[in-house]
Design a protein around this motif. Structure first.
Motif, PDB file in Angstrom:
ATOM      1  N   PHE A 278       0.885  -1.204  -0.124  1.00  0.00           N
ATOM      2  CA  PHE A 278       0.085  -0.152   0.076  1.00  0.00           C
ATOM      3  C   PHE A 278       0.839   1.395  -0.228  1.00  0.00           C
ATOM      4  N   ILE A 284      -2.675   3.028   3.456  1.00  0.00           N
ATOM      5  CA  ILE A 284      -2.209   2.583   4.455  1.00  0.00           C
ATOM      6  C   ILE A 284      -2.963   2.381   5.983  1.00  0.00           C
ATOM      7  N   ASP A 305       5.651  -4.030   3.288  1.00  0.00           N
ATOM      8  CA  ASP A 305       5.835  -2.521   3.319  1.00  0.00           C
ATOM      9  C   ASP A 305       6.321  -2.023   1.838  1.00  0.00           C
TER      10      ASP A 305
END
Length: 573
Positions: A278, A284, A305
């Motif tokens: 994201f 996020i 991540d």
């Protein structure tokens, strides 16, 4: 066609920034219910409706509108809270139908006026709002509800019904008072195979119809579209084809709250052996909330991540970001402009997993062109079935009218053409034309003794968020438009204070003007003549002389079909 009810209101008053006259309504009679939409009528966004009964207030939704191309430098557009001035203490609750920005985005600004207003909503809606309010350093007073709940909020007896939309946990709200029963559908559709298996509660709608709905506020966004809105599951094959044919990275742009669409992307990624990252703070944050609450089902090792995505092969990564509407500061827009750390290149596939909100066409096209310039393949709703709407089409709306049989209808959530199309649908099911209320923001509708009528209009203009400034920007938006499209020209002259005679030659400077690189010899001569004529007429006031120079330059530019901002400066020595 259905006449605008505002045409029946007598009197005149001041106008808002849309040029519509405000007509003060009479004092609300005892036992009556007043309904005023402060946003969402004539626009897609900024949804907010205020209900007044027995001296108390109930607010349903409090959203923002995102700026268009002509609102330069504006971050957000808020509803006008002026009708609540001096009465914020009378608000019993703000009820939120679902968690989209155009329904919850203005809550932080409302709570600046009174921080302890109870906020009522579903589990996901409140979670998204609470995270947003944390960024504003606001700790809200919340009350969680779910479909089937029925609670009193002051004199308002509120019942909540499940509705299907493009975000989980959407609710319709039935409001009962002594004046009658009002149903607000919120945003909804009738997907018969929703991804979360949560259907619109048509049985509940039918029960309310049997009880008698005195006023129906109903979603109008897709009223012009025939038939039924396609199901979310219908686009799964198209998304799967995008994944199957992508040779490098896939970048998906979607609304940060579109949990259903992100779920489909996550499922496709797992099926094709790709990791999901994201990108962007709101994406996020919202997807983290959705995962924590169980609304987004993704294996623990699927999500990585964004900083770790560069360590994976390009054909094993999916990046999910915001920017599907061409928002200037969104991740996708910055990628298209090459101002984002993620560099789009040949072989990448970009999927715009949303439909165009009216007014955003130019911005989205600019992003598509920019991405294509760097070699990306761009897949969007114009060339593939990669998005379905979250709003009911004409067939579904007709179904609702036939189930509910409302006595009065107020189409909401849509531009004028959407509201009008929805009104025509209501009329086709037998609702009398004089009981269909086509309204503008600020139109006052009173429900009394089973009859709803327009009784006035309150100010409901635009309130702009521009950095730290919140309020009416007056003529500055027009100034910004002129500067953006025509640039500005400054004319500096020095005159003798006593005589008004010109001292030296005029200085003319242009910035952002098409004539910035051209000589201004002709205009300079006109300025000299204007100053000389003013001196003959013994005009020595610098302000008066500046006005003459502005008019002189304005006529010169008008003949060339240009209207830059003209800034004359007269220095008297």
């Amino acid at each position: 066609m259905v006449d605008l009810p505002l045409n029946t209101v007598a009197g005149a008053g001041r106008t808002d920034d849309q040029g519509v006259s405000a007509v003060s309504p009479p004092v609300l009679p005892d036992g009556a219910l007043r309904v005023v939409a402060l946003g969402g009528l004539g626009e897609v966004g900024r949804n907010m409706t205020v209900f007044e009964h027995d001296g108390r207030l109930l607010v349903i939704d409090c959203g923002v509108l995102f700026p268009d191309d002509q609102q330069h430098g504006i971050d957000l557009v808020l509803p006008d809270f002026s009708m609540l001035a001096g009465r914020f203490d009378r608000i019993d609750a703000v009820v939120l139908t679902h968690g989209h920005e155009d329904h919850i985005g203005a809550v932080p600004y409302l709570l600046r006026h009174r921080g302890d207003v109870p906020i009522v909503g579903s589990r996901l809606t409140l979670a998204l709002l609470t995270a947003k309010l944390a960024e504003h350093r606001i700790q809200p007073v919340t009350r969680r509800v779910a479909e089937g709940d029925r609670i009193p909020l002051g004199p308002f007896d509120c019942e909540f019904l499940a509705v299907n939309h493009s975000i989980p946990d959407g609710l319709a709200v039935a409001v009962r008072t002594g004046a009658g029963l009002v149903l607000h559908t919120g945003d909804f559709k009738m997907d018969q195979s929703p991804l979360d298996h949560r259907l619109t509660d048509l049985q509940g709608f039918a029960r309310l119809g049997h009880e008698g709905v005195d006023l129906l506020l109903i979603d109008s966004t897709n009223a012009e579209n025939a038939g039924f809105t396609p199901a979310e599951r219908d686009i799964t094959p198209a998304i799967d084809r995008v994944f199957a044919t992508a040779s490098q990275r896939i970048v998906v742009a979607s609304f940060a709250s579109h949990v259903h669409r992100i779920q489909q992307i996550a499922t496709a990624a797992a099926r094709h052996g790709r990791k999901v990252a994201f990108v962007g703070r709101s994406m996020i944050r919202n997807m983290g909330i959705a995962r924590d609450l169980g609304y987004l089902d993704a294996p623990a090792d699927l999500i990585i991540d964004a900083n770790d995505a560069r360590d994976h092969p390009a054909d094993k990564v999916v990046l999910v970001c915001t920017g599907s509407q061409g928002e200037p500061m969104s991740a996708l827009s910055r990628m298209a402009a090459r101002t984002h750390p993620i560099r789009i290149g040949a072989g990448d596939t970009v999927l715009l997993a949303s439909s165009l909100i009216p007014g955003n066409e130019n911005a989205v096209n600019r992003v598509i062109n920019g991405l294509t310039r760097w070699g990306a393949r761009v897949v969007h709703s114009g060339n593939a079935l990669v998005h379905v709407s979250g709003h009911a089409s004409a067939g579904e709306l007709l179904h609702c009218y036939n189930i509910l049989r409302p006595r009065h209808v107020l189409p909401v959530h849509g531009e004028i053409r959407h509201l009008t199309a929805n009104a025509e649908l209501a009329a086709s099911t037998g609702v009398d034309y004089d009981r269909i209320l086509l309204a503008d923001n600020g139109t006052v509708i009173d429900l009394r003794d089973g009859r709803a009528s327009v009784t006035g209009r309150l100010p409901a203009g635009n309130v702009y968020v521009d950095g730290s400034h919140i309020g009416d920007l007056g003529g500055s938006l027009e100034d910004r438009r002129i500067l953006a499209e025509e640039g500005f020209v400054s004319i500096v002259v020095i005159v003798e204070a006593a005589t008004g005679q010109l001292n030296g030659n005029p200085e003319i400077h242009a910035r952002g003007s098409v004539r910035a690189l051209e000589p201004f010899d002709e205009l300079s001569g006109l300025v000299v003549t204007a100053v000389a004529l003013a001196a003959e007429e013994k005009v020595t006031d610098t302000h008066d002389l500046e006005q003459r120079l502005r008019r002189t330059a304005g006529r010169w530019f008008n003949r060339r079909r240009r209207r830059p901002m003209i800034i004359p400066v007269v220095v008297a020595i």
